[in-house]
Design a protein around this motif. Structure first.
Motif, mmCIF file in Angstrom:
data_model
loop_
_atom_site.group_PDB
_atom_site.id
_atom_site.type_symbol
_atom_site.label_atom_id
_atom_site.label_comp_id
_atom_site.label_asym_id
_atom_site.label_seq_id
_atom_site.Cartn_x
_atom_site.Cartn_y
_atom_site.Cartn_z
ATOM 1 N N ASN A 178 -5.232 38.212 -37.416
ATOM 2 C CA ASN A 178 -6.801 37.718 -36.902
ATOM 3 C C ASN A 178 -6.685 36.448 -36.773
ATOM 4 O OD1 ASN A 178 -7.281 40.528 -37.362
ATOM 5 N ND2 ASN A 178 -8.410 40.102 -39.355
ATOM 6 N N LYS A 179 -6.240 36.133 -35.513
ATOM 7 C CA LYS A 179 -6.381 34.691 -35.140
ATOM 8 C C LYS A 179 -6.947 34.807 -33.581
ATOM 9 C CE LYS A 179 -2.457 32.751 -37.342
ATOM 10 N NZ LYS A 179 -0.982 32.060 -37.249
ATOM 11 N N LEU A 180 -7.591 33.731 -33.206
ATOM 12 C CA LEU A 180 -8.533 33.532 -31.998
ATOM 13 C C LEU A 180 -7.211 33.166 -30.852
ATOM 14 C CD1 LEU A 180 -11.702 31.623 -32.944
ATOM 15 C CD2 LEU A 180 -11.453 34.430 -32.408
ATOM 16 N N LEU A 181 -7.308 33.868 -29.780
ATOM 17 C CA LEU A 181 -6.610 33.753 -28.858
ATOM 18 C C LEU A 181 -6.963 32.233 -28.183
ATOM 19 C CD1 LEU A 181 -4.525 35.158 -26.848
ATOM 20 C CD2 LEU A 181 -6.353 35.954 -25.524
ATOM 21 N N LYS A 182 -5.827 31.544 -27.943
ATOM 22 C CA LYS A 182 -6.037 30.429 -27.278
ATOM 23 C C LYS A 182 -6.171 30.508 -25.864
ATOM 24 C CE LYS A 182 -3.715 27.636 -31.001
ATOM 25 N NZ LYS A 182 -2.287 26.624 -31.261
ATOM 26 N N PRO A 183 -7.086 29.769 -25.136
ATOM 27 C CA PRO A 183 -7.101 29.620 -23.694
ATOM 28 C C PRO A 183 -5.873 29.498 -23.089
ATOM 29 C CG PRO A 183 -9.123 28.579 -24.704
ATOM 30 C CD PRO A 183 -7.999 28.800 -25.671
ATOM 31 N N ALA A 184 -5.524 30.411 -22.131
ATOM 32 C CA ALA A 184 -4.189 29.891 -21.106
ATOM 33 C C ALA A 184 -4.036 28.321 -20.650
ATOM 34 C CB ALA A 184 -4.020 30.896 -20.189
ATOM 35 N N LYS A 185 -3.277 27.837 -20.598
ATOM 36 C CA LYS A 185 -3.164 26.776 -20.201
ATOM 37 C C LYS A 185 -3.038 26.645 -18.591
ATOM 38 C CE LYS A 185 -0.301 24.441 -23.908
ATOM 39 N NZ LYS A 185 1.028 23.678 -24.277
#
Length: 284
Positions: free
Chosen positions: A276-283
């Motif tokens: 349950n972790k938010l997906l970080k935006p792709a670089k």
């Protein structure tokens, strides 16, 4: 399928390839799948998911898939509710349902193209810092929730039902002001008729921004696994159409970055595939 409110329970996918462009692939598909058009089963009034004007995020994702298939999109419109699958995929009027929760038994699912969660929505400055439903600050607060959705069970476990304002799902009232029940919940929050709301995140993020009142949308990532408050969302196809499903899986994998960009444009809370972790935006 997880729907935007009136229809936020568990919701609802896509189609195929130009008849002359890929003859070998087309020959391997079941007879029911149309090969010259992407025939999508859609709700004509369910923003931010879909709308007849095709400005919802599921409309934009359908357009991405059609682009890969080199065909045009054609919609069969039907309001979400009981019988939606039977009267769309089941009758052969369309070939794919957008936004179907993986694990449902009425359709065969592709691989998921996003994972999200239910959220707590509050007015900025009220209940700041609340990230869990067992936070004592929620006791005695009027909390809007759509009847029959998973958060209702969790609220019952925590003794929050007495203050809960349950909105009726699939309430088809032609006189109502709002397109969906979720939009009605957000409107009541903006006008201080309720203190907080618990809504499916893909609806909550966009609706909160459209409300004109500063709001905080907090994904509920610290709740127990049962009842589940996080879901993987896929496309739904007919049970026997395995070749069609594989075709769609290939497109979802190839256009993953484009689909994620659409979801972020509509403020959909995106979670990592596991945990349950938010997906970080792709670089970039």
């Amino acid at each position: 399928m997880i729907r935007s409110g009136a229809r936020t329970g568990l919701a609802v996918a896509l189609l195929l390839t130009a008849a002359g462009a890929r003859p070998a692939l087309a020959q391997s598909l079941p007879d029911l799948v149309t090969t010259d058009t992407l025939r999508v089963c859609g709700d004509p009034g369910n923003m931010p998911f879909s709308e007849r004007k095709e400005d919802g995020f599921e409309n934009r994702i359908a357009a991405i898939i059609a682009e890969e298939l080199k065909v045009k999109v054609r919609y069969y419109w039907l309001t979400q509710g009981p019988g939606f699958v039977r009267n769309t995929l089941g009758t052969g009027l369309c070939d794919v349902i957008m936004g179907s929760a993986s694990g449902g038994e009425l359709v065969q699912h592709t691989n998921p193209y996003y994972r999200s969660a239910y959220t707590l929505v509050t007015r900025k400055g009220d209940l700041d810092g609340v990230t869990r439903l067992d936070d004592p600050r929620l006791k005695g607060k009027s909390i809007g929730v759509i009847g029959g959705t998973p958060p209702v069970n969790r609220m019952g476990e925590l003794g929050l039902v007495s203050a809960m304002k349950a909105y009726a799902p699939y309430q088809l009232d032609p006189a109502r002001k709002h397109q969906t029940i979720a939009a009605e919940v957000i409107s009541d929050l903006a006008e201080k008729r309720i203190d907080a709301a618990i809504l499916w995140g893909p609806a909550a993020g966009w609706l909160a921004k459209q409300s004109g009142v500063p709001m905080t949308v907090t994904p509920l990532l610290e709740e127990p696994d049962r009842p589940p408050l996080t879901f993987r969302i896929a496309l739904g196809v007919r049970m026997e159409e395995n070749d069609w499903k594989r075709t769609l899986n290939t497109i979802l994998r190839k256009r993953r970055a484009d689909i994620e960009a659409v979801l972020r444009d509509y403020d959909v809370p995106l979670l990592e595939e596991e945990g349950n972790k938010l997906l970080k935006p792709a670089k970039p």
